[in-house]
Design an enzyme around this catalytic site. Structure first.
Site, PDB file in Angstrom:
ATOM      1  N   ARG A   1      11.279  -0.793  11.063  1.00 47.16           N
ATOM      2  CA  ARG A   1      10.161  -0.560  11.973  1.00 47.16           C
ATOM      3  C   ARG A   1      10.126  -1.633  13.055  1.00 47.16           C
ATOM      4  O   ARG A   1      10.407  -2.790  12.786  1.00 47.16           O
ATOM      5  CB  ARG A   1       8.841  -0.574  11.190  1.00 47.16           C
ATOM      6  CG  ARG A   1       8.509   0.768  10.576  1.00 47.16           C
ATOM      7  CD  ARG A   1       7.335   0.721   9.655  1.00 47.16           C
ATOM      8  NE  ARG A   1       6.188  -0.038  10.151  1.00 47.16           N
ATOM      9  CZ  ARG A   1       5.011  -0.099   9.519  1.00 47.16           C
ATOM     10  NH1 ARG A   1       4.853   0.558   8.374  1.00 47.16           N
ATOM     11  NH2 ARG A   1       4.024  -0.802   9.997  1.00 47.16           N
TER      12      ARG A   1
ATOM     13  N   ARG B   1      12.001  -4.873   4.921  1.00 48.78           N
ATOM     14  CA  ARG B   1      11.633  -3.461   4.712  1.00 48.78           C
ATOM     15  C   ARG B   1      12.433  -2.538   5.627  1.00 48.78           C
ATOM     16  O   ARG B   1      12.609  -2.826   6.804  1.00 48.78           O
ATOM     17  CB  ARG B   1      10.145  -3.276   4.990  1.00 48.78           C
ATOM     18  CG  ARG B   1       9.715  -1.811   5.040  1.00 48.78           C
ATOM     19  CD  ARG B   1       8.239  -1.643   4.971  1.00 48.78           C
ATOM     20  NE  ARG B   1       7.528  -2.115   6.141  1.00 48.78           N
ATOM     21  CZ  ARG B   1       6.209  -2.038   6.277  1.00 48.78           C
ATOM     22  NH1 ARG B   1       5.478  -1.523   5.320  1.00 48.78           N
ATOM     23  NH2 ARG B   1       5.623  -2.491   7.363  1.00 48.78           N
TER      24      ARG B   1
ATOM     25  N   ARG C   1      -0.356  -9.647  12.678  1.00 50.39           N
ATOM     26  CA  ARG C   1      -1.028  -8.632  11.857  1.00 50.39           C
ATOM     27  C   ARG C   1      -1.764  -9.274  10.681  1.00 50.39           C
ATOM     28  O   ARG C   1      -2.837  -8.837  10.285  1.00 50.39           O
ATOM     29  CB  ARG C   1       0.005  -7.609  11.347  1.00 50.39           C
ATOM     30  CG  ARG C   1       0.425  -6.620  12.436  1.00 50.39           C
ATOM     31  CD  ARG C   1       1.657  -5.795  12.064  1.00 50.39           C
ATOM     32  NE  ARG C   1       1.723  -5.420  10.685  1.00 50.39           N
ATOM     33  CZ  ARG C   1       1.711  -4.175  10.207  1.00 50.39           C
ATOM     34  NH1 ARG C   1       1.663  -3.180  10.978  1.00 50.39           N
ATOM     35  NH2 ARG C   1       1.783  -3.927   8.945  1.00 50.39           N
TER      36      ARG C   1
ATOM     37  N   LYS D   1       0.830  -1.216   0.000  1.00 50.79           N
ATOM     38  CA  LYS D   1       0.000   0.000   0.000  1.00 50.79           C
ATOM     39  C   LYS D   1       0.861   1.262   0.000  1.00 50.79           C
ATOM     40  O   LYS D   1       0.617   2.192  -0.749  1.00 50.79           O
ATOM     41  CB  LYS D   1      -0.888   0.082   1.255  1.00 50.79           C
ATOM     42  CG  LYS D   1      -1.797  -1.093   1.489  1.00 50.79           C
ATOM     43  CD  LYS D   1      -2.720  -0.856   2.690  1.00 50.79           C
ATOM     44  CE  LYS D   1      -2.039  -0.714   4.031  1.00 50.79           C
ATOM     45  NZ  LYS D   1      -1.473  -1.931   4.624  1.00 50.79           N
TER      46      LYS D   1
ATOM     47  N   ARG E   1      -9.834  -0.237   8.517  1.00 49.11           N
ATOM     48  CA  ARG E   1      -9.302  -1.583   8.747  1.00 49.11           C
ATOM     49  C   ARG E   1     -10.333  -2.490   9.399  1.00 49.11           C
ATOM     50  O   ARG E   1     -10.067  -3.667   9.587  1.00 49.11           O
ATOM     51  CB  ARG E   1      -8.098  -1.491   9.690  1.00 49.11           C
ATOM     52  CG  ARG E   1      -6.743  -1.617   8.992  1.00 49.11           C
ATOM     53  CD  ARG E   1      -5.688  -1.285  10.018  1.00 49.11           C
ATOM     54  NE  ARG E   1      -4.403  -1.837   9.772  1.00 49.11           N
ATOM     55  CZ  ARG E   1      -3.348  -1.146   9.343  1.00 49.11           C
ATOM     56  NH1 ARG E   1      -3.481   0.104   9.003  1.00 49.11           N
ATOM     57  NH2 ARG E   1      -2.172  -1.721   9.241  1.00 49.11           N
TER      58      ARG E   1
HETATM   59  P1  AMP Z   1       0.721   0.454   9.028  1.00 45.12           P
HETATM   60  O1  AMP Z   1       1.764   1.525   8.936  1.00 45.12           O
HETATM   61  O2  AMP Z   1      -0.470   0.719   8.132  1.00 45.12           O
HETATM   62  O3  AMP Z   1       1.291  -0.909   8.794  1.00 45.12           O
HETATM   63  O4  AMP Z   1       0.138   0.483  10.529  1.00 45.12           O
HETATM   64  C1  AMP Z   1       0.990   0.255  11.636  1.00 45.12           C
HETATM   65  C2  AMP Z   1       0.160   0.014  12.893  1.00 45.12           C
HETATM   66  O5  AMP Z   1      -0.625   1.180  13.213  1.00 45.12           O
HETATM   67  C3  AMP Z   1      -0.880  -1.112  12.822  1.00 45.12           C
HETATM   68  O6  AMP Z   1      -0.304  -2.389  13.081  1.00 45.12           O
HETATM   69  C4  AMP Z   1      -1.849  -0.699  13.926  1.00 45.12           C
HETATM   70  O7  AMP Z   1      -1.300  -0.950  15.210  1.00 45.12           O
HETATM   71  C5  AMP Z   1      -1.894   0.809  13.757  1.00 45.12           C
HETATM   72  N1  AMP Z   1      -2.945   1.235  12.788  1.00 45.12           N
HETATM   73  C6  AMP Z   1      -2.747   1.845  11.586  1.00 45.12           C
HETATM   74  N2  AMP Z   1      -3.918   2.083  10.966  1.00 45.12           N
HETATM   75  C7  AMP Z   1      -4.895   1.609  11.791  1.00 45.12           C
HETATM   76  C8  AMP Z   1      -6.315   1.535  11.708  1.00 45.12           C
HETATM   77  N3  AMP Z   1      -6.985   2.007  10.644  1.00 45.12           N
HETATM   78  N4  AMP Z   1      -6.984   0.968  12.754  1.00 45.12           N
HETATM   79  C9  AMP Z   1      -6.343   0.492  13.836  1.00 45.12           C
HETATM   80  N5  AMP Z   1      -5.001   0.518  13.981  1.00 45.12           N
HETATM   81  C10 AMP Z   1      -4.271   1.067  12.963  1.00 45.12           C
END
Ligand code: AMP
Length: 217
Positions: free
Chosen positions: A163, A128, A174, A14, A89
């Site tokens: 990360r 990554r 996840r 994404k 999500r």
């Molecule tokens: P990402 O950078 O999209 O992989 O998100 C990293 C982390 O942020 C996720 O594993 C969640 O802990 C939190 N997070 C990001 N977006 C959401 C969302 N829409 N709802 C709930 N938690 C989120």
């Protein structure tokens, strides 16, 4: 320009696809993960609450996410279209987002589901690396996504980081959460007639080509 929502498993691409589309079309970019990481870095109350959940690969509560989104989609860079990368999500987030759009008189746009094999996503997760400053995404092993100088961002010269949630254990958690809580959104948006599906390719350029075909058809 239609607003875009990306639905993809963790490490489905994404973020990388968003970067490419922003470069080509000038969309506003809304990554809820990036917004949360900024709050963590700034040490805000919200950031403190989100930090441990994120490290464990758990979802941050809907109310926090919805507040961040409502503020962000009204910023000037989102006026001509924006990409939602990591939101919604859950079904609750999707339904609340529909209500928010109604109130603000904004369009949902198009939802793109990125279909990726689990093993490919896992490999991407453990290799990554990202720029903590400009957020650009790199990969330690992919020839087309390696930084020019090891561990240094090509764009802003900042030292790259891995990360804290990019480990196999967190990835698997996840991924399971994605299957259980986010996958139902594919059906939700299919029923609304706004869903498109593209395949994640090894090369980011091939994935980008598929996305462009969907957006320009
Ligand atoms: P990402 O950078 O999209 O992989 O998100 C990293 C982390 O942020 C996720 O594993 C969640 O802990 C939190 N997070 C990001 N977006 C959401 C969302 N829409 N709802 C709930 N938690 C989120």
């Amino acid at each position: 320009m239609k607003n875009i929502i990306f639905i993809a498993p963790p490490n489905g691409g994404k973020g990388t696809l968003s970067e490419s589309l922003i470069e080509k079309y000038g969309y506003g970019h809304i990554s809820t993960g990036d917004l949360l990481r900024e709050e963590v870095k700034a040490g805000t109350e919200l950031g403190k609450e989100a930090d441990s959940l994120m490290k464990a690969g758990k979802f941050v509560p809907d109310e926090i996410i919805l507040k961040l989104i409502e503020k962000r989609i009204q910023k000037p860079d989102c006026e001509n279209g924006y990409i939602l990368d990591g939101f919604p999500r859950t079904l609750v987030q999707a339904q609340k987002y529909d209500e928010m759009l109604n109130e603000l008189g904004k369009d949902l746009g198009v939802v793109i589901y990125i279909d990726i094999d689990k093993d490919m996503a896992l490999q991407r997760s453990i290799s990554r690396i990202t720029c903590p400053n400009c957020k650009r995404i790199f990969n330690k092993v992919s020839p087309e996504m390696k930084p020019k100088v090891e561990w240094i961002c090509d764009d802003c010269g900042t030292e790259l980081v891995q990360r804290s949630d990019d480990t196999e254990e967190v990835f698997l958690k996840r991924y399971d959460d994605f299957m259980e809580k986010t996958m139902p959104l594919v059906e939700y948006y299919k029923n609304k007639g706004v869903l498109e599906t593209i395949k994640a390719h090894v090369s980011k350029y091939d994935t980008l080509d598929e996305a462009i075909k969907v957006l320009e058809k």
